[in-house]
Design an enzyme around this catalytic site. Structure first.
Site, PDB file in Angstrom:
ATOM      1  N   LYS A 136       0.869  -1.183   0.000  1.00  0.00           N
ATOM      2  CA  LYS A 136       0.000   0.000   0.000  1.00  0.00           C
ATOM      3  C   LYS A 136       0.899   1.224   0.000  1.00  0.00           C
ATOM      4  O   LYS A 136       2.020   1.170   0.503  1.00  0.00           O
ATOM      5  CB  LYS A 136      -0.884   0.033   1.252  1.00  0.00           C
ATOM      6  N   ASP A 176      -7.079   4.130  -4.536  1.00  0.00           N
ATOM      7  CA  ASP A 176      -7.709   3.988  -3.213  1.00  0.00           C
ATOM      8  C   ASP A 176      -8.320   5.363  -2.935  1.00  0.00           C
ATOM      9  O   ASP A 176      -8.574   6.131  -3.878  1.00  0.00           O
ATOM     10  CB  ASP A 176      -6.678   3.560  -2.152  1.00  0.00           C
TER      11      ASP A 176
END
Ligand code: NDP
Ligand code: 2IT
Length: 455
Positions: A136, A176
């Site tokens: 991430k 995201d």
């Protein structure tokens, strides 16, 4: 297999020591502690009679990222001010495939949030059945109120450093919060320019430059497919149910869209300022208007109330409204213990988490205690990254599949994830999907780590 009393006591003591150590090694990272705790409380008892994993210290190794890359991002705003942000990529674990996971641009992004997201991603990706490791990244950049030009300059500056660390067989970022079609396009364009190569190193790309059909819809659609599978175990269906959705971004939008298509009545959506309650239900026309509001005009959900005559609750979340099916699709820790009690009190039968870690551990406990069908994020929202994996496959083959083909594969993957959760999470006549997802996700990654020896 049920543990003996002695084994259970040993596991409890081990979990306490393990969490104390993790907190000591990672001070000031509450979201990361929370994600690991939610995982370890299922995994530690599971490991109690499994000497191989224990001797190899698999849990200790899994909770330490492979590496964290932190870098400065400098850019110039429209008023010619020099701006400085911090970029990060957490490459958590590549045991079962290249690193894969989204980028988040939000003012509150910090290392705790990115580590929790990277950790969850490892097991989510494992559940998809596709060969993807977990990562991430993101930046403490707030896209709200920025012009397209400013966002472009930021994305180009961000990619100028990130480019060194990613590649089609190394690490494949995606979107995201705060990173949607616009940002992925700027980021991929800069990657392509700097590398002078056209490979599928980002997913969520535009359809004319290597993107996959259904990727935009995938997380929300998958979240509803997962809910449908859970409901089917009780002979229930979505048609006719009142649905609460939070958020109004990518995941919320396509969760609402699929619910409407399947005959659900969606009565709430939200943003970080508050939520709207439309007692008549949000239909396709109203949802299309929200899509335009959020992706084109970049306005506030409050405007919906005025336009369509619904209620608006400033600074509140939708969990006080009575509903059968609940879809938290905005952000972490947006559903707390009191909210869970209210929802259960109002008769909610299912929660399917579109966002990552939207429910606190205390809220999850309430749902599990009341035998609510509870689909945890790493299972319920895995459809997004699953179709990212399908985008990578199409890029590698230099072809693109039809909408029907990708949607069918997404549905098949969500069914397989549901089955894995049932296989590993059955507790008498109840399926604990949290436990099922944690154990199923763990086994594939853990076995690969064991096979590699000490790395
Ligand atoms: P978007 O940026 O498209 O939308 C985010 C939504 O959540 C917006 O409505 C936003 O409101 C709201 N929101 C963001 N931060 C907060 C906050 N602190 N408090 C309240 N509301 C907030 O992001 P996505 O839809 O892509 O992501 C939503 C969630 O889904 C995240 O948890 C993400 O990690 C998860 N997810 C996303 C996937 C994807 O493919 N995109 C895949 C799997 C999970 P506002 O506009 O006011 O900021
Ligand atoms: O949390 C997630 O799974 C995502 N943001 C999507 C990641 C991806 O690589 O598609």
């Amino acid at each position: 297999m049920a543990l003996t009393k002695t084994q259970q006591a040993h596991a409890d003591a081990y979990l306490r020591r393990f969490m104390a150590g993790l907190k000591r090694r990672n001070p000031g990272q509450p979201e990361f502690h929370q994600a690991v705790h939610e995982f370890a409380r299922d995994i530690v008892p599971f490991l109690e009679d499994k000497k191989d994993y224990k001797d190899a210290h698999i849990l200790d190794r899994m909770t330490e990222p492979d590496r964290v890359i932190v870098f400065r991002v400098c850019w110039v705003d429209d008023d010619n001010n020099v701006r400085v942000n911090r970029g990060t990529r957490v490459q958590f674990n590549n045991s079962i495939g290249p690193y894969k996971g989204g980028l988040r641009f939000h003012k509150n992004v910090n290392i705790s949030i990115l580590k929790f997201l990277g950790f969850e991603q490892v097991f989510k990706n494992s559940l998809t059945t596709l060969p993807m490791g977990g990562a991430k990244g993101g930046a403490n950049f707030n896209p709200h109120g920025k012009s397209d030009q400013e966002v472009m300059r930021f994305c180009q500056a961000f990619m100028t450093e990130l480019v060194r660390h990613i590649g089609p067989d190394t690490d494949i970022p995606a979107g995201d919060i705060g990173v949607g079609a616009r940002e992925v396009s700027y980021l991929f364009g800069q990657y392509k320019r700097l590398r002078n190569e056209f490979t599928g190193t980002m997913t969520g790309k535009g359809l004319s430059f290597g993107g996959s059909l259904i990727r935009t819809e995938a997380t929300g659609y998958g979240c509803v497919y997962f809910a449908r599978e859970m409901l089917a175990t009780r002979g229930e269906e979505i048609r006719g149910k009142t649905c609460l959705v939070s958020g109004s971004g990518n995941v919320a939008h396509y969760t609402a869209e699929k619910l409407i298509q399947l005959g659900g009545k969606v009565v709430t959506m939200s943003d970080s300022s508050g939520f709207i309650h439309d007692k008549d239900g949000i239909d396709e026309e109203k949802l299309a208007w929200i899509g335009e509001l959020k992706t084109k005009r970049r306005g506030r959900i409050a405007e919906y109330a005025e336009k369509w005559g619904a209620d608006y609750h400033e600074g509140k979340r939708p969990w006080g409204v009575a509903g059968d099916l609940v879809f938290p699709c905005a952000t972490q820790n947006e559903l707390e213990e009191e909210d869970a009690k209210t929802l259960v009190g109002n008769g909610c039968m299912l929660v399917s988490e579109g966002a990552n870690m939207p429910s606190t551990i205390e809220a999850i406990n309430v749902f599990l205690d009341h035998k609510v069908l509870f689909g945890p994020a790493k299972a319920a929202n895995a459809g997004g990254v699953a179709v990212s994996g399908l985008e990578q496959s199409q890029n590698a083959m230099r072809l693109s599949w039809s909408r029907e083909e990708v949607d069918a594969q997404l549905l098949d993957i969500m069914r397989k994830i549901h089955q894995s959760c049932v296989d590993h999470g059955r507790e008498g006549d109840y399926v604990n999907y949290v436990k099922g997802a944690n154990i199923a996700g763990f086994i594939k990654v853990g076995d690969a780590m064991l096979a590699y020896g000490v790395l």
